[in-house]
Design a protein around this motif. Sequence first.
Motif, PDB file in Angstrom:
ATOM      1  N   ASP A  29      -7.956   3.628  -4.308  1.00 37.74           N
ATOM      2  CA  ASP A  29      -6.853   4.070  -3.472  1.00 37.74           C
ATOM      3  C   ASP A  29      -6.140   2.915  -2.700  1.00 37.74           C
ATOM      4  OD1 ASP A  29      -8.532   4.204  -1.366  1.00 37.74           O
ATOM      5  OD2 ASP A  29      -7.855   6.079  -0.888  1.00 37.74           O
ATOM      6  N   GLY A  30      -7.111   1.782  -2.373  1.00 33.57           N
ATOM      7  CA  GLY A  30      -6.598   0.753  -1.548  1.00 33.57           C
ATOM      8  C   GLY A  30      -6.465   1.063  -0.126  1.00 33.57           C
ATOM      9  N   PHE A  31      -7.093   2.155   0.291  1.00 34.74           N
ATOM     10  CA  PHE A  31      -7.099   2.608   1.529  1.00 34.74           C
ATOM     11  C   PHE A  31      -8.491   2.927   2.170  1.00 34.74           C
ATOM     12  CE2 PHE A  31      -6.270   5.825   5.044  1.00 34.74           C
ATOM     13  CZ  PHE A  31      -5.227   5.153   5.662  1.00 34.74           C
ATOM     14  N   HIS A  32      -9.295   3.443   1.517  1.00 37.41           N
ATOM     15  CA  HIS A  32     -10.518   3.904   1.792  1.00 37.41           C
ATOM     16  C   HIS A  32     -11.608   2.745   1.338  1.00 37.41           C
ATOM     17  CE1 HIS A  32      -8.693   7.965   2.111  1.00 37.41           C
ATOM     18  NE2 HIS A  32      -9.551   7.946   2.966  1.00 37.41           N
ATOM     19  N   ARG A  72       2.230   8.547  -3.426  1.00 38.74           N
ATOM     20  CA  ARG A  72       1.581   7.659  -4.593  1.00 38.74           C
ATOM     21  C   ARG A  72       0.136   7.654  -4.347  1.00 38.74           C
ATOM     22  NH1 ARG A  72       4.089   3.322  -1.829  1.00 38.74           N
ATOM     23  NH2 ARG A  72       2.426   1.695  -1.464  1.00 38.74           N
ATOM     24  N   ALA A  73      -0.394   8.044  -3.387  1.00 36.93           N
ATOM     25  CA  ALA A  73      -1.732   7.505  -3.057  1.00 36.93           C
ATOM     26  C   ALA A  73      -2.677   8.641  -3.844  1.00 36.93           C
ATOM     27  CB  ALA A  73      -2.272   7.389  -1.667  1.00 36.93           C
ATOM     28  N   PRO A  83      -8.956  -6.332  -1.919  1.00 29.53           N
ATOM     29  CA  PRO A  83      -9.019  -5.230  -2.885  1.00 29.53           C
ATOM     30  C   PRO A  83     -10.330  -5.047  -3.518  1.00 29.53           C
ATOM     31  CG  PRO A  83      -7.217  -6.741  -3.144  1.00 29.53           C
ATOM     32  CD  PRO A  83      -8.126  -7.261  -2.318  1.00 29.53           C
ATOM     33  N   GLU A  84     -10.987  -5.905  -3.853  1.00 28.87           N
ATOM     34  CA  GLU A  84     -12.529  -5.725  -4.619  1.00 28.87           C
ATOM     35  C   GLU A  84     -13.108  -5.215  -3.645  1.00 28.87           C
ATOM     36  OE1 GLU A  84     -12.552  -9.911  -2.763  1.00 28.87           O
ATOM     37  OE2 GLU A  84     -11.095  -8.524  -3.491  1.00 28.87           O
ATOM     38  N   LEU A 134      -3.205  -0.784   0.015  1.00 30.44           N
ATOM     39  CA  LEU A 134      -2.235   0.347  -0.168  1.00 30.44           C
ATOM     40  C   LEU A 134      -0.975   0.332   0.572  1.00 30.44           C
ATOM     41  CD1 LEU A 134      -1.621   3.028  -1.557  1.00 30.44           C
ATOM     42  CD2 LEU A 134      -2.851   4.289   0.474  1.00 30.44           C
ATOM     43  N   LEU A 135      -1.055  -0.113   1.743  1.00 26.27           N
ATOM     44  CA  LEU A 135       0.114  -0.140   2.766  1.00 26.27           C
ATOM     45  C   LEU A 135       1.110  -1.217   2.488  1.00 26.27           C
ATOM     46  CD1 LEU A 135      -1.839   0.695   6.017  1.00 26.27           C
ATOM     47  CD2 LEU A 135      -0.837   2.347   4.222  1.00 26.27           C
ATOM     48  N   PRO A 136       2.399  -0.834   2.268  1.00 26.80           N
ATOM     49  CA  PRO A 136       3.517  -1.918   2.204  1.00 26.80           C
ATOM     50  C   PRO A 136       3.872  -2.682   3.667  1.00 26.80           C
ATOM     51  CG  PRO A 136       4.459   0.249   2.117  1.00 26.80           C
ATOM     52  CD  PRO A 136       2.947   0.530   2.212  1.00 26.80           C
ATOM     53  N   GLN A 137       4.654  -3.518   3.539  1.00 28.12           N
ATOM     54  CA  GLN A 137       4.899  -4.264   4.640  1.00 28.12           C
ATOM     55  C   GLN A 137       6.495  -3.638   5.057  1.00 28.12           C
ATOM     56  OE1 GLN A 137       3.201  -5.501   6.740  1.00 28.12           O
ATOM     57  NE2 GLN A 137       1.998  -7.096   5.992  1.00 28.12           N
TER      58      GLN A 137
END
Length: 241
Positions: free
Chosen positions: A210-213, A23-24, A204-205, A163-166
């Motif tokens: 992508d919530g990762f980089h 999904r990323a 997040p801001e 991006l990463l779930p628990q």
Amino acid sequence: MSLALKLALAPLLVAQALATRRRAPVLPEAEGAREGRVGEGERLALLIVGDSSAAGVGVATQEEALAGHLTRTLASEAQCRVSWQLVARSGITTAQALELVRQVRPMPAEIAVAVLGVNDVIDQVSAARAVQQRAALADWLRQAAGVRHVVFAPLPPVHRFPLLPQPLRHVMGADARAHDEAVARWAATRDDVSHVPIEWQLGPEHMAPDGFHPGEPVYRAIGEALARHIAQRLITPETGS
């Protein structure tokens, strides 16, 4: 986290990792020149080596990325003319970074900055093995590119990546901290290598879409911190180097 717990969670972690990768969004490396000059004064040759964070994934141009912030701040802080080159590729591990510089044969440089480690964690390279590979990279840069000092950026706080779930985020975060602590201990044993701890906000801001980089605020914080470390600890005012 104990090995037993990681093994118990392994099926879930693998499933989460695969779903996250699917999904990323795939973001490109930042556009723009990968070498240049900035500032006035005595020349300082700087080589930047690394993975997607060195390549600027998450922002549009190298001016907004790590290379832009690092070189501009260094030129200002050290009152020097920075001649720089970026050798980076998204997705590479420390071992692959060594292969990349061997292929590219970068310009001779006085200082090298290495931004690596997250892909070692993703590929489940042990912390001890990752340190060995960083040592090999540092040794090659010193011997083949004339680098007198290699600065290693810290691994990011992976446990805060949106991006990463628990529990994948927790497990990867713990592994990243273990890697970073191992690099710091190793760097403290050498006078030609340094590890620079950096504190930065990571909501997040501050991240890429992508919530990762990293996003531009993170690249700015890292670039400025690395530049100050180089200017204050690795460059003498009398010689400019």
